[in-house]
Design a protein around this motif. Structure first.
Motif, mmCIF file in Angstrom:
data_model
loop_
_atom_site.group_PDB
_atom_site.id
_atom_site.type_symbol
_atom_site.label_atom_id
_atom_site.label_comp_id
_atom_site.label_asym_id
_atom_site.label_seq_id
_atom_site.Cartn_x
_atom_site.Cartn_y
_atom_site.Cartn_z
ATOM 1 N N VAL A 263 1.183 -1.442 0.127
ATOM 2 C CA VAL A 263 -0.042 0.102 -0.002
ATOM 3 C C VAL A 263 0.699 1.275 0.116
ATOM 4 N N GLU A 264 0.324 2.277 -1.158
ATOM 5 C CA GLU A 264 0.991 3.438 -0.844
ATOM 6 C C GLU A 264 0.491 4.478 -0.343
ATOM 7 N N VAL A 265 0.789 5.486 0.576
ATOM 8 C CA VAL A 265 -0.066 5.989 1.535
ATOM 9 C C VAL A 265 0.725 7.575 1.675
ATOM 10 N N ALA A 266 0.644 8.659 1.717
ATOM 11 C CA ALA A 266 0.670 10.198 2.803
ATOM 12 C C ALA A 266 1.285 9.583 3.606
ATOM 13 N N ASN A 267 2.178 10.855 3.780
ATOM 14 C CA ASN A 267 2.690 10.170 5.387
ATOM 15 C C ASN A 267 1.770 11.334 6.516
ATOM 16 N N THR A 268 0.964 11.119 6.245
ATOM 17 C CA THR A 268 -0.053 12.017 7.157
ATOM 18 C C THR A 268 -1.152 10.607 7.603
ATOM 19 N N VAL A 269 -1.247 9.814 7.418
ATOM 20 C CA VAL A 269 -1.820 8.221 7.949
ATOM 21 C C VAL A 269 -1.440 7.909 9.366
ATOM 22 N N ARG A 270 -1.955 7.707 9.576
ATOM 23 C CA ARG A 270 -1.561 7.449 10.813
ATOM 24 C C ARG A 270 -1.423 5.668 10.891
ATOM 25 N N ALA A 271 -0.128 5.019 11.903
ATOM 26 C CA ALA A 271 -0.314 4.233 11.762
ATOM 27 C C ALA A 271 -1.172 2.999 12.472
ATOM 28 N N ALA A 272 -2.054 3.768 13.317
ATOM 29 C CA ALA A 272 -3.598 3.011 13.145
ATOM 30 C C ALA A 272 -4.316 3.056 12.466
ATOM 31 N N ASP A 273 -4.391 3.573 10.973
ATOM 32 C CA ASP A 273 -5.719 3.162 10.164
ATOM 33 C C ASP A 273 -4.721 2.281 9.483
ATOM 34 N N LEU A 274 -3.549 1.743 9.844
ATOM 35 C CA LEU A 274 -3.139 0.624 8.939
ATOM 36 C C LEU A 274 -3.179 -0.200 9.840
ATOM 37 N N GLY A 275 -3.593 -0.387 11.234
ATOM 38 C CA GLY A 275 -3.065 -1.626 11.811
ATOM 39 C C GLY A 275 -3.688 -2.628 11.746
ATOM 40 N N ALA A 276 -5.131 -2.686 11.036
ATOM 41 C CA ALA A 276 -5.849 -3.815 11.244
ATOM 42 C C ALA A 276 -5.151 -4.484 9.638
ATOM 43 N N PHE A 277 -4.628 -3.610 8.588
ATOM 44 C CA PHE A 277 -4.258 -4.236 7.876
ATOM 45 C C PHE A 277 -2.825 -4.669 7.720
ATOM 46 N N ALA B 38 6.767 11.715 7.488
ATOM 47 C CA ALA B 38 7.662 9.948 7.910
ATOM 48 C C ALA B 38 7.955 9.189 8.656
ATOM 49 N N PHE B 39 9.125 9.883 8.512
ATOM 50 C CA PHE B 39 10.111 9.155 9.247
ATOM 51 C C PHE B 39 9.057 8.751 10.728
ATOM 52 N N SER B 40 8.558 9.082 10.884
ATOM 53 C CA SER B 40 7.814 9.242 12.380
ATOM 54 C C SER B 40 6.721 7.771 12.058
ATOM 55 N N LEU B 41 6.100 7.639 10.740
ATOM 56 C CA LEU B 41 5.286 7.241 10.259
ATOM 57 C C LEU B 41 5.975 5.411 10.458
ATOM 58 N N ALA B 42 7.450 5.302 9.652
ATOM 59 C CA ALA B 42 7.865 3.992 9.358
ATOM 60 C C ALA B 42 8.076 3.533 11.111
ATOM 61 N N ARG B 43 8.924 4.758 12.031
ATOM 62 C CA ARG B 43 9.122 3.918 13.370
ATOM 63 C C ARG B 43 8.128 4.033 14.176
ATOM 64 N N GLN B 44 7.049 4.155 13.761
ATOM 65 C CA GLN B 44 5.487 3.723 14.654
ATOM 66 C C GLN B 44 5.330 2.225 13.161
ATOM 67 N N LEU B 45 5.141 2.249 12.716
ATOM 68 C CA LEU B 45 4.769 0.959 11.842
ATOM 69 C C LEU B 45 6.092 -0.386 12.548
ATOM 70 N N ARG B 46 7.198 0.361 12.802
ATOM 71 C CA ARG B 46 7.829 -0.774 13.319
ATOM 72 C C ARG B 46 7.751 -1.391 14.681
ATOM 73 N N GLU B 47 7.466 -0.163 15.337
ATOM 74 C CA GLU B 47 7.053 -0.293 16.811
ATOM 75 C C GLU B 47 5.798 -1.326 16.920
ATOM 76 N N LYS C 105 6.908 -6.367 9.646
ATOM 77 C CA LYS C 105 7.733 -6.872 9.429
ATOM 78 C C LYS C 105 7.914 -6.504 8.207
ATOM 79 N N GLY C 106 6.969 -6.644 7.116
ATOM 80 C CA GLY C 106 7.214 -6.035 5.865
ATOM 81 C C GLY C 106 8.436 -5.084 5.481
ATOM 82 N N ALA C 107 8.202 -4.749 3.939
ATOM 83 C CA ALA C 107 8.926 -4.064 3.831
ATOM 84 C C ALA C 107 8.666 -2.184 4.045
ATOM 85 N N VAL C 108 9.198 -1.519 4.358
ATOM 86 C CA VAL C 108 8.632 -0.002 4.176
ATOM 87 C C VAL C 108 9.076 0.325 2.831
#
Length: 172
Positions: A50-64, A83-92, A96-99
């Protein structure tokens, strides 16, 4: 656009699917609005990104997150660090996929991208012309330590200092 990871440029196996188009292919990259439908109709071997804007919250992707192989995060400008913050939140959150970083990031940011959880960078052609692969690889190798706790591999500079002080205090 060249695709770059820690080993250098490589081929991009992902096919971008326009909004509303059928998601056919082995590795498809779709927008957030199309993601639920694409996941529902995925074939067994198909990889989904999925390609997302840097304004998306990690919680919006959580279920997926458990069903995704790639999250591509757009940088609208090299000086917009959300986007740095979002990547970090996804890892936290355990992704496990690619960012992937998409947009006008520069070689000087490569180390920080990797430390925050990015695996790859889609380098715009204009930037690739000014900053060849060797410059990106040199930038990645230029930092050996950071001040941020949990930022990248190994102990931070501050953690190392505390450990040294603790060791000196115990010896005195």
């Amino acid at each position: 656009m060249p695709l770059l990871d820690a080993n250098g440029y490589r081929a991009d196996p992902w096919i971008r699917i326009a909004a509303g188009e059928p998601a056919t292919g082995d590795a498809v990259l779709v927008g957030l609005a199309d993601l639920p439908a694409v996941i529902a109709s995925r074939s067994n071997a198909q990889r989904i990104g999925v390609e997302v804007a840097n304004t998306v919250r990690a919680a919006d992707l959580g279920a997926f997150l458990g069903q995704l192989d790639l999250v591509a995060i757009a940088f609208p400008a090299f000086n917009d660090g959300r986007a740095f913050s979002l990547a970090r939140q996804l890892r936290e959150a355990g992704f496990k996929g690619a960012v992937r970083a998409v947009g006008p990031v520069i070689a000087d940011q490569f180390t920080h991208l990797v430390a925050c959880g990015f695996d790859e960078v889609e380098v715009p052609d204009a930037i690739a012309a000014r900053q060849p692969e060797a410059q990106w690889r040199a930038a990645l190798a230029s930092y050996g330590a950071t001040y941020q706790t949990g930022y990248g591999a190994g102990a931070s500079i501050l953690e190392r200092r505390r450990a040294l002080r603790a060791g000196q205090g115990a010896a005195s």
